[in-house]
Design an enzyme around this catalytic site. Sequence first.
Site, PDB file in Angstrom:
ATOM      1  N   ASP A  95      70.256  71.429   4.176  1.00  0.00           N
ATOM      2  CA  ASP A  95      70.133  70.882   2.822  1.00  0.00           C
ATOM      3  C   ASP A  95      69.107  69.768   2.673  1.00  0.00           C
ATOM      4  OD1 ASP A  95      71.352  68.871   4.234  1.00  0.00           O
ATOM      5  OD2 ASP A  95      73.343  69.192   3.384  1.00  0.00           O
ATOM      6  N   GLU A 117      73.952  77.625   7.730  1.00  0.00           N
ATOM      7  CA  GLU A 117      74.829  76.535   7.248  1.00  0.00           C
ATOM      8  C   GLU A 117      74.902  76.572   5.714  1.00  0.00           C
ATOM      9  OE1 GLU A 117      75.083  72.556   9.403  1.00  0.00           O
ATOM     10  OE2 GLU A 117      74.674  71.868   7.386  1.00  0.00           O
ATOM     11  N   GLU A 131      71.012  66.087  -1.109  1.00  0.00           N
ATOM     12  CA  GLU A 131      71.375  67.273  -0.326  1.00  0.00           C
ATOM     13  C   GLU A 131      72.202  68.289  -1.123  1.00  0.00           C
ATOM     14  OE1 GLU A 131      71.671  64.149   0.716  1.00  0.00           O
ATOM     15  OE2 GLU A 131      70.348  64.016   2.450  1.00  0.00           O
ATOM     16  N   HIS A 207      72.711  56.513   7.507  1.00  0.00           N
ATOM     17  CA  HIS A 207      71.372  56.864   7.016  1.00  0.00           C
ATOM     18  C   HIS A 207      71.336  57.404   5.598  1.00  0.00           C
ATOM     19  CE1 HIS A 207      71.481  61.268   6.961  1.00  0.00           C
ATOM     20  NE2 HIS A 207      72.255  61.197   8.012  1.00  0.00           N
ATOM     21  N   ARG A 209      70.914  58.320   1.850  1.00  0.00           N
ATOM     22  CA  ARG A 209      70.178  57.674   0.764  1.00  0.00           C
ATOM     23  C   ARG A 209      71.102  57.039  -0.266  1.00  0.00           C
ATOM     24  NH1 ARG A 209      64.436  59.411  -0.099  1.00  0.00           N
ATOM     25  NH2 ARG A 209      64.168  60.451   1.870  1.00  0.00           N
ATOM     26  N   HIS A 239      68.762  54.752  12.823  1.00  0.00           N
ATOM     27  CA  HIS A 239      67.821  55.695  12.221  1.00  0.00           C
ATOM     28  C   HIS A 239      66.472  54.995  12.059  1.00  0.00           C
ATOM     29  CE1 HIS A 239      66.098  58.281   9.088  1.00  0.00           C
ATOM     30  NE2 HIS A 239      67.064  59.152   9.291  1.00  0.00           N
TER      31      HIS A 239
END
Length: 367
Positions: A95, A117, A131, A207, A209, A239
Amino acid sequence: MKIMTIFGTRPEGIKVAPVIQEMANHLEIDSVIVNTGQHKEMLDQVLDLFDITPTYNLEVMKAGQSLGELNSVLIEKISKVIEIEQPDYVFVHGDTATTFAGAFSAYVHQIPVGHIEAGLRTNNIYSPFPEEVNRQLVGRIAIDHFAPTNKNKENLLKENIDANNIHVVGNTVIDALLNISERKNNLSDKLNHLLSNNKRTILLTTHRRENLDDLHSVYRAIQRITDSYEDVQVIFPIHKNPVIREKAQEIIGENPRVHLIDPLEYEQFVHLMKQAYLIITDSGGIQEEAPGLGIPVLVARDTTERPEGVEAGTLLLVGTDEDKIVEEVERLLSNPKDYQTMSGIQNPFGQGDTAKKIVNYVKMKFK
Ligand code: UD1
Ligand code: UDP
């Protein structure tokens, strides 16, 4: 038959590696490997580990790149490679921006797409962001949907995807995890030393967003926990996103029991997960791996597209609220019964044969 696999971030690399390796066993498959380079150092580690040499490296990563810019450069560069190679079939995974751009570029060239997936959903288009929309859009484009679980299949059926095109095959992350976790511990001397100091280790990664504005609250919770429990240490492989590195440095950088380290190579990270007392993370992949290792995970997110781990009892959604994180960590640190309940090994995501199933399916399709 020519099959192009497009990926670009660390988790995609880990999860397409078993498929790429499996395709190499089939002489009739001409496998074209496209690394968009959405991640650089974090993905290079994965390519080295799985011994994968991409046919194309598109090198799209740029510091401070906006999502719009990232998506447009991805579509432009992937389209050029598709025009050169003219594949019969394209695999994308998951994604990310690379996933969406890969599927969209294949679509405009009318090339069938297999989505690995497939079917993970929160049905909240801003969580995780972006995502959830990436995977929903790829769901519209893909011809084959390789769903890890029956729940994922149900999600796709609700979106009117034809049942004949949905294949419940498990998640390739288990193929990768089983392959890697059998190897012997190759952690650095520094980490082995930390892990042998009789402290309980909390492994932390962040990590997402949509969490970037709330990270201070997660890190302050970490500060409070280490202040209260002298026998607890935190290892945080950070990250590469500079926003995350700056915030972590500012709030927990000086704490002697918080160890900020660079992202670990996957093999080392798996060994570290196995030795952690518990994990706090907003990662998707770690939510799939931890149930297989029996390590409790507090998920620092408001939603999850992986309810299987919550139902199995290994994952607990705690969001990013400082008090809630402290409360749940303290419960697991001081209540052995609660801890035991969360640490049973469960693996709702497959048996390690997912890549074989995917490649066999596609091979039959072109017979
Ligand atoms: C991306 C994916 C996310 C996935 C995550 C896995 C998108 C929009 N986001 O998020 O779905 O869960 O990867 O980690 O596709 N950087 C480096 N070196 C690296 C990697 C990243 O310096 O090896 C820095 C760069 O400054 C880059 C920034 O991190 O601009 C953010 O990377 P980006 O791929 O845009 O987003 P992620 O948050 O990593
Ligand atoms: N991982 C790793 N090294 C690290 C941290 C994570 O190899 O230092 C692995 C982890 O085991 C999992 C994947 O990276 O397989 C998850 O990546 P990330 O959390 O960046 O992305 P997400 O899964 O949330 O998309």
